[in-house]
Structure formats: C-alpha cells, structure tokens
Design an enzyme around this catalytic site. Sequence first.
Site, short mmCIF file in Angstrom:
data_model
loop_
_atom_site.label_atom_id
_atom_site.label_comp_id
_atom_site.label_asym_id
_atom_site.label_seq_id
_atom_site.Cartn_x
_atom_site.Cartn_y
_atom_site.Cartn_z
N CYS A 145 0.81 -1.22 0.00
CA CYS A 145 0.00 0.00 0.00
C CYS A 145 0.85 1.27 0.00
O CYS A 145 0.34 2.35 -0.29
CB CYS A 145 -0.95 0.00 1.19
SG CYS A 145 -2.15 -1.32 1.06
N ASN B 51 -10.11 -0.32 -0.55
CA ASN B 51 -8.64 -0.22 -0.52
C ASN B 51 -8.09 -0.80 -1.83
O ASN B 51 -8.16 -2.01 -2.05
CB ASN B 51 -8.12 -1.00 0.70
CG ASN B 51 -6.61 -0.94 0.85
OD1 ASN B 51 -5.90 -0.50 -0.06
ND2 ASN B 51 -6.11 -1.40 1.98
N HIS C 157 -3.48 7.15 2.43
CA HIS C 157 -3.85 5.84 1.91
C HIS C 157 -5.23 5.47 2.44
O HIS C 157 -5.55 5.73 3.60
CB HIS C 157 -2.81 4.80 2.36
CG HIS C 157 -3.21 3.39 2.04
ND1 HIS C 157 -3.64 3.02 0.77
CD2 HIS C 157 -3.29 2.28 2.80
CE1 HIS C 157 -3.93 1.73 0.78
NE2 HIS C 157 -3.74 1.26 1.99
N1 ACO Z 1 -18.63 -8.51 8.59
C1 ACO Z 1 -19.09 -8.73 9.82
N2 ACO Z 1 -18.29 -9.02 10.87
C2 ACO Z 1 -16.98 -9.08 10.66
C3 ACO Z 1 -16.43 -8.86 9.39
C4 ACO Z 1 -17.30 -8.57 8.33
N3 ACO Z 1 -16.88 -8.32 7.07
N4 ACO Z 1 -15.08 -8.98 9.48
C5 ACO Z 1 -14.81 -9.26 10.75
N5 ACO Z 1 -15.95 -9.33 11.46
C6 ACO Z 1 -16.10 -9.61 12.89
C7 ACO Z 1 -14.95 -10.42 13.44
O1 ACO Z 1 -15.16 -11.79 13.22
C8 ACO Z 1 -14.97 -10.05 14.90
O2 ACO Z 1 -15.95 -10.84 15.55
P1 ACO Z 1 -15.63 -11.48 17.01
O3 ACO Z 1 -15.39 -10.27 17.89
O4 ACO Z 1 -16.86 -12.24 17.27
O5 ACO Z 1 -14.38 -12.28 16.80
C9 ACO Z 1 -15.45 -8.61 14.89
O6 ACO Z 1 -16.08 -8.39 13.62
C10 ACO Z 1 -14.34 -7.60 15.09
O7 ACO Z 1 -13.24 -7.96 14.24
P2 ACO Z 1 -11.91 -7.13 14.21
O8 ACO Z 1 -10.96 -7.77 13.25
O9 ACO Z 1 -11.45 -6.85 15.58
O10 ACO Z 1 -12.47 -5.79 13.57
P3 ACO Z 1 -11.76 -4.41 13.49
O11 ACO Z 1 -12.56 -3.39 14.18
O12 ACO Z 1 -10.28 -4.50 13.83
O13 ACO Z 1 -11.85 -4.13 11.94
C11 ACO Z 1 -10.43 -4.22 9.99
C12 ACO Z 1 -11.23 -5.01 11.03
C13 ACO Z 1 -11.42 -3.38 9.22
C14 ACO Z 1 -9.73 -5.18 9.06
C15 ACO Z 1 -9.42 -3.31 10.71
O14 ACO Z 1 -8.70 -4.08 11.65
C16 ACO Z 1 -8.43 -2.65 9.78
O15 ACO Z 1 -8.77 -1.75 9.05
N6 ACO Z 1 -7.15 -3.04 9.84
C17 ACO Z 1 -6.07 -2.36 9.11
C18 ACO Z 1 -6.09 -2.62 7.64
C19 ACO Z 1 -4.90 -1.92 7.00
O16 ACO Z 1 -4.61 -0.77 7.25
N7 ACO Z 1 -4.15 -2.64 6.20
C20 ACO Z 1 -2.91 -2.06 5.68
C21 ACO Z 1 -3.03 -1.63 4.32
S1 ACO Z 1 -3.47 -2.96 3.27
C22 ACO Z 1 -2.06 -3.44 2.37
O17 ACO Z 1 -0.95 -3.07 2.61
C23 ACO Z 1 -2.32 -4.45 1.36
#
Ligand code: ACO
Length: 328
Positions: A113, A284, A254
């Site tokens: 990214c 993204n 980003h």
């Molecule tokens: N729909 C419904 N529920 C979901 C989904 C979905 N699509 N995805 C996850 N959940 C659930 C999980 O199972 C979890 O349930 P549980 O508590 O029962 O286990 C709950 O939602 C919370 O999950 P988290 O992973 O803790 O959710 P979070 O608030 O952290 O959001 C996300 C997840 C959006 C992926 C976030 O962590 C994020 O944005 N991370 C950073 C991404 C990023 O910046 N990547 C770098 C760039 S990408 C690159 O370089 C290619």
Amino acid sequence: MKAVITSTAKYLPESILSNRDLENILDTNDEWIRTRTGIRERRILKDPEKATSYLCTEVAQQILEKRGISAAEIDLIIVATMTPDMIFPSTACLVQKDIQAMNAWAFDLSGACSGFLYALNTGAQFITAGTHKKVLVIGGEKMSAIMDYTDRSTSVLFGDGAAGVLLEPGKDDSHGLIDARLYSDGRGGDNLCMPGGGSLRPTTHETVDRKLHYLQQDGRQVFKSAVVGMADVAAEVMNRNHLTSEDIDFLIPHQANHRIIQATAERMGIDMEKVAINIDRYGNTSAATIPICIAELDEEGKLQTGNNLILVSFGAGYTWGGIYLNWL
Ligand code: ACO
C-alpha cells in the site's frame, strides 16, 4: 532541480461490488462494513483476460493524451503493484509494450500500500539527478485476484483500480516533491502477506487447498501499527518542513480504513474537509489509492498552483511514509 507532477489520470473498472452484493455471498452486512471501514462499494475488473497491466495502460494512455506527448518521449515507467499480471515479466514492461514507449526502461516496485509513495520518490530521484526528463509513475492493482471471497475479514476491504502521474523537471525550486520520509519494518511481515506462489511456497495442489494464494491479514495488529505509523510520519513531515495545519491544503492518505484516516487527520490538527477520501466508493486499492485521490482532485480542478499536499501511507511489509508536495 525538483520533480513536478505535470499530468494525472485514473482508471477504475466499471463493475461495482457493493456491500449489499457481499451480503449475498458472505456472513457480513452493510452496517458493519460501513461503520468499521467506511467502505460502501468497490470496483472489480471482471474480465478474466485482463489484469493489472490493463488498468495501468489505460492510465498511461490518458496521461500521454492529457500532456500532449508521444510515448517515445517517456524515459522511465515505474509500476507500483502487489498484484502484477505475472511474477515476471514486470507489469511495467507490459505497459511499456502496450503504449509503445520504446525509449523507456521499466520496472515494478513492490511496496504494497506504500508502493506509490516509494515509486514517486524513486522516480523523482532520476529527475533531480538530471538524467531523466519524463517519468511515468503508476500505482495499479487487481486486488480481486488475490481475495478469498469466502473470508469476510479481508474480501470486503479491497477493490481494483489504477492511477498515476507524469514527473518532469520543474522550472524553479518552489514547486514539486519537496520532502519524503519513507520507512520499512520487516518484523510486521507476517501480519499482512500472501504466503503462497513465491519461491518459498511455489504453487502446488497443497498450497491452493490451504488457500495460500490469497491475501492474509491480522487486521487488529495492522490497524494498531497503521494508526501510529501514519500519524507519526505525517507529524514528522510537518515538523521537518515547519508546516502548521493551516499551511496544508490537502492531506491525501492511503485509503485502508476511514478510522485510520481520521486518526491521522486529528493528530495533524487538519480539518476533515481538507482530507481526500474515496474509500467509500473504491475500498482499498492498495498502491492505487493515493494516485486515485490525486487524479480526482486534479480532475475536479481543486488543485491550485502553490497548494501544499501531504501524502501518507501504511501497508504490508510493514512499509509506510509521508511525502510533502507543492503543486505546480
Ligand atoms: N462482517 C461482519 N463481521 C466481521 C467482518 C465482516 N466483514 N469482518 C470481521 N468481522 C467480525 C470479526 O469476526 C470479529 O468478531 P468477534 O469479535 O466475534 O471475533 C469482529 O467483527 C471484530 O473484528 P476485528 O478484526 O477486531 O475488527 P476491526 O474493528 O479490527 O476491523 C479491519 C477489522 C477493518 C480489518 C481493521 O482491523 C483494519 O482496518 N485493519 C487495518 C487494515 C490496513 O490498514 N491494512 C494495511 C493496508 S493494506 C495493504 O498493505 C495491502
């Protein structure tokens, strides 16, 4: 001599994959995706015969047309991508062939990214050195090719797209790429990767059965590091260049998560009205998010000579960085 951006373009495939569409194939819902990420829909390149080079070629052709130059004038093509058409030849060479830029050399840059910021700073070095006059820098991704559409934790986040800029020498030192702070920390590598298909785990029936050819992410870990990394580097670039929030016309972050973008803007003391956001429409697109934002602002006529732009990113590697640009 500074490198200035003299043309921009973007290309997004037409096909839209909305949160509602994903509700039909995954245990997810529009509300979760919108509130946790800010994404409403993303674009998907559906044609199985087309890949990242197609998206990037569309961008390159538009840039040439807008600038009114021929492909023969291009000295270098850099494509930032983590979804190349093939491991080799490089996607940049495929673009070179497609646009017939036969006086250019071309290479891919793997920075996930942060790939576009890495590529922009790399391309600018050749301009500053005085050895190159026209450098095409493109970020392009067909993220849908490495998504597991049975995994709700990753597949809702990403989309396909490409965008880029043309770098040329500026006439004076006041405009162009003024400062760049780029970082890596390989210790974060396991938290965001595609484990299969490389020389460590060449594709076999077993790697496919284990779904190692898809992107894997520990979202919570990456989230924590991204919030700190993007905000820290943004503050560093501001301090190094004695910029206050009032001096900044646009923050171009980003687009991985609306909450990460908001945290970065808050740390910089920047009003959200100055922040480029299109994650709602495109999700993204990895190396393409920042140039897509730049191209959109340019198309809308919002970028004025002398505007101060801060670009910031965080991605797999880990890789992150910030660039300070003064718009021509
Ligand atoms: N729909 C419904 N529920 C979901 C989904 C979905 N699509 N995805 C996850 N959940 C659930 C999980 O199972 C979890 O349930 P549980 O508590 O029962 O286990 C709950 O939602 C919370 O999950 P988290 O992973 O803790 O959710 P979070 O608030 O952290 O959001 C996300 C997840 C959006 C992926 C976030 O962590 C994020 O944005 N991370 C950073 C991404 C990023 O910046 N990547 C770098 C760039 S990408 C690159 O370089 C290619």
